[in-house]
Design a protein around this motif. Structure first.
Motif, short mmCIF file in Angstrom:
data_model
loop_
_atom_site.label_atom_id
_atom_site.label_comp_id
_atom_site.label_asym_id
_atom_site.label_seq_id
_atom_site.Cartn_x
_atom_site.Cartn_y
_atom_site.Cartn_z
N PRO A 122 0.83 -1.21 0.00
CA PRO A 122 0.00 0.00 0.00
C PRO A 122 0.85 1.25 0.00
O PRO A 122 1.92 1.31 0.61
CB PRO A 122 -0.80 -0.13 1.30
CG PRO A 122 0.02 -1.04 2.17
CD PRO A 122 0.69 -1.99 1.24
N GLY A 123 0.40 2.26 -0.74
CA GLY A 123 1.13 3.51 -0.82
C GLY A 123 0.30 4.54 -1.55
O GLY A 123 -0.86 4.31 -1.88
N ARG A 124 0.88 5.69 -1.82
CA ARG A 124 0.20 6.75 -2.55
C ARG A 124 0.26 6.44 -4.04
O ARG A 124 1.34 6.45 -4.65
CB ARG A 124 0.87 8.10 -2.27
CG ARG A 124 0.87 8.52 -0.81
CD ARG A 124 -0.44 9.10 -0.37
NE ARG A 124 -0.79 10.32 -1.08
CZ ARG A 124 -0.39 11.55 -0.74
NH1 ARG A 124 0.42 11.71 0.31
NH2 ARG A 124 -0.78 12.60 -1.42
N MET A 125 -0.87 6.13 -4.64
CA MET A 125 -0.94 5.84 -6.06
C MET A 125 -0.82 7.12 -6.88
O MET A 125 -1.19 8.21 -6.42
CB MET A 125 -2.26 5.16 -6.40
CG MET A 125 -2.41 3.76 -5.84
SD MET A 125 -1.54 2.55 -6.86
CE MET A 125 -1.89 1.04 -5.93
N VAL A 126 -0.32 6.99 -8.10
CA VAL A 126 -0.30 8.09 -9.06
C VAL A 126 -1.28 7.74 -10.18
O VAL A 126 -1.20 6.65 -10.77
CB VAL A 126 1.11 8.31 -9.64
CG1 VAL A 126 1.10 9.43 -10.67
CG2 VAL A 126 2.09 8.64 -8.52
N ALA A 127 -2.23 8.64 -10.47
CA ALA A 127 -3.26 8.35 -11.48
C ALA A 127 -3.62 9.62 -12.22
O ALA A 127 -3.34 10.74 -11.76
CB ALA A 127 -4.51 7.76 -10.82
N LYS A 128 -4.24 9.48 -13.36
CA LYS A 128 -4.66 10.63 -14.15
C LYS A 128 -5.80 11.37 -13.45
O LYS A 128 -6.56 10.79 -12.66
CB LYS A 128 -5.11 10.19 -15.55
CG LYS A 128 -6.32 9.27 -15.56
CD LYS A 128 -6.65 8.88 -17.00
CE LYS A 128 -7.86 7.95 -17.04
NZ LYS A 128 -8.19 7.55 -18.42
N THR A 129 -5.94 12.65 -13.73
CA THR A 129 -6.92 13.48 -13.06
C THR A 129 -8.35 13.01 -13.32
O THR A 129 -9.23 13.19 -12.48
CB THR A 129 -6.80 14.94 -13.51
OG1 THR A 129 -6.84 15.00 -14.95
CG2 THR A 129 -5.49 15.55 -13.04
N PRO A 135 -17.22 7.47 -10.92
CA PRO A 135 -18.16 7.12 -9.85
C PRO A 135 -17.53 6.10 -8.90
O PRO A 135 -16.89 5.14 -9.33
CB PRO A 135 -19.34 6.49 -10.62
CG PRO A 135 -19.22 7.01 -12.01
CD PRO A 135 -17.74 7.18 -12.26
N VAL A 136 -17.68 6.32 -7.62
CA VAL A 136 -17.23 5.43 -6.54
C VAL A 136 -15.71 5.32 -6.50
O VAL A 136 -15.07 5.66 -5.50
CB VAL A 136 -17.86 4.02 -6.66
CG1 VAL A 136 -17.39 3.15 -5.50
CG2 VAL A 136 -19.37 4.12 -6.66
N LEU A 137 -15.10 4.84 -7.60
CA LEU A 137 -13.66 4.63 -7.60
C LEU A 137 -12.90 5.93 -7.43
O LEU A 137 -11.85 5.97 -6.79
CB LEU A 137 -13.24 3.94 -8.90
CG LEU A 137 -13.80 2.52 -9.12
CD1 LEU A 137 -13.34 1.98 -10.46
CD2 LEU A 137 -13.39 1.60 -7.98
N GLY A 138 -13.43 7.02 -7.99
CA GLY A 138 -12.77 8.31 -7.83
C GLY A 138 -12.76 8.77 -6.38
O GLY A 138 -11.77 9.32 -5.89
N THR A 139 -13.89 8.53 -5.70
CA THR A 139 -13.96 8.89 -4.28
C THR A 139 -12.95 8.08 -3.47
O THR A 139 -12.24 8.61 -2.60
CB THR A 139 -15.38 8.64 -3.74
OG1 THR A 139 -16.30 9.43 -4.49
CG2 THR A 139 -15.48 9.00 -2.26
N LEU A 140 -12.88 6.79 -3.76
CA LEU A 140 -11.93 5.93 -3.05
C LEU A 140 -10.49 6.36 -3.33
O LEU A 140 -9.65 6.36 -2.43
CB LEU A 140 -12.13 4.48 -3.46
CG LEU A 140 -13.40 3.79 -2.95
CD1 LEU A 140 -13.53 2.40 -3.56
CD2 LEU A 140 -13.39 3.71 -1.43
N ALA A 141 -10.21 6.71 -4.58
CA ALA A 141 -8.86 7.13 -4.93
C ALA A 141 -8.47 8.40 -4.16
O ALA A 141 -7.36 8.50 -3.64
CB ALA A 141 -8.76 7.38 -6.43
N ALA A 142 -9.40 9.36 -4.10
CA ALA A 142 -9.10 10.59 -3.38
C ALA A 142 -8.91 10.33 -1.89
O ALA A 142 -7.98 10.87 -1.27
CB ALA A 142 -10.22 11.60 -3.61
N LEU A 143 -9.78 9.50 -1.30
CA LEU A 143 -9.65 9.18 0.12
C LEU A 143 -8.34 8.45 0.42
O LEU A 143 -7.79 8.57 1.51
CB LEU A 143 -10.84 8.33 0.57
CG LEU A 143 -12.20 9.03 0.64
CD1 LEU A 143 -13.30 8.02 0.93
CD2 LEU A 143 -12.19 10.13 1.69
N GLY A 144 -7.86 7.69 -0.56
CA GLY A 144 -6.62 6.95 -0.38
C GLY A 144 -5.36 7.77 -0.60
O GLY A 144 -4.25 7.24 -0.55
N GLY A 145 -5.52 9.07 -0.86
CA GLY A 145 -4.36 9.94 -1.03
C GLY A 145 -3.70 9.85 -2.38
O GLY A 145 -2.50 10.14 -2.52
#
Length: 299
Positions: A122-129, A135-145
């Motif tokens: 686990p760590g800080r992922m790097v992803a496109k904006t 939906p859903v996954l974007g919220t999880l990505a933001a919460l995960g840093g």
């Protein structure tokens, strides 16, 4: 965004398309995994989506836990998500023995890559904006840093690299897919060097990871493949086995620049070429339009 969208010339592309890769017969000599029944596929899809939604609902409460407890909960949750979608996982290598700040780099095949790595590294992922708005996954990505990068703005890249270096300098871990695009697994892309500058600037080691799926293509999320189609292909395949190989870390101080470090990490991930199936499907794909590009998760 899909394969027909006009792209800035600096963005990486791959020849992988759903028609050539995801539906192509296996060429690795192994037996086909076959198809799961409609009832089983629907049950897997329901279980997987329900587990993801449960994670969203519990995220605020999980944030109140101590760091160690929160980390354990997240790792258990992402493992459950992958299992719910019907994917079996094998982890190889001593991930738990690697400590300290790390730039984790892996080849990129599927949206499944993200929970697979989160379960063990686990760590800080790097992803496109764009992921932020999913939906859903974007919220999880933001919460995960997640560290979001605007691929259309080349000038924003140095700022993202500085943010990555800051996380590493603080003792954290950053996870990136340096191919910058998904490939189906029959071939791989070149590791782009930009992210490796963060390891050099912070003096952090680079941890290469190799991800493979069998059957080849069933888990791939490439080109203009809709997420819904990819989800159904995963749950309707009788048996998908993902293998995550954690390789030996590379000390960033042993390389003169980011290009040499990126090349060394790429060689480490691709070293076991005997396990790669035939790339003939890509030889055919390259003879077609160059517009067939994979655009899923940039890094």
């Amino acid at each position: 965004m899909n394969g027909s969208t006009a792209l800035p010339p600096w963005l990486p592309t791959a020849p992988c398309t759903p028609g050539h890769c995801t539906a192509h017969p296996d060429t690795d000599g192994g037996p086909r995994a076959g198809q799961a029944g409609a009832v089983l596929a629907a049950a897997r899809l329901t279980a997987g989506i329900s587990t993801v939604l449960l994670g969203v609902l519990l995220a605020p409460a999980a944030g109140l836990l101590p760091a160690a407890g929160r980390l354990a909960l997240v790792r258990a949750w992402v493992r459950t998500v992958v299992r719910a979608f019907g994917v079996r996982v094998r982890y190889e290598g001593a991930a738990g023995a690697v400590t300290g700040p790390l730039l984790v780099v892996a080849n990129h095949i599927s949206w499944l890559d993200i929970p697979l790595l989160a379960a063990v590294l686990p760590g800080r992922m790097v992803a496109k904006t764009e992921v932020r708005h999913w939906p859903v996954l974007g919220t999880l990505a933001a919460l995960g840093g997640t560290l979001f990068i605007d691929r259309d703005r080349l000038r924003a890249l140095p700022g993202t690299v500085r943010a990555m270096a800051g996380v590493l300098a603080g003792g954290g871990r950053v996870v990136v897919f340096p191919e910058g695009s998904t490939w189906c697994g029959r071939a791989r892309g070149r590791f782009r060097p930009a992210a490796f500058q963060a390891a050099l600037d912070s003096g952090s080691a680079v941890l290469p990871v190799r991800i493979d799926y069998r059957p080849v293509g069933a888990a791939a999320y490439v080109g203009d493949d809709p997420l819904g189609a990819s989800l159904w292909r995963v749950v309707s395949t009788r048996r998908i086995v993902a293998t995550v190989r954690v390789l030996d870390p590379l000390p960033s101080g042993g390389y003169p620049d980011r290009r040499a470090l990126a090349a060394a990490a790429q060689r480490a991930v691709a070293r076991d070429n005997a396990n790669l199936p035939s790339p003939s499907v890509h030889q055919r794909a390259r003879s077609r339009s160059a517009a067939a590009s994979s655009l899923r998760t940039p890094a």
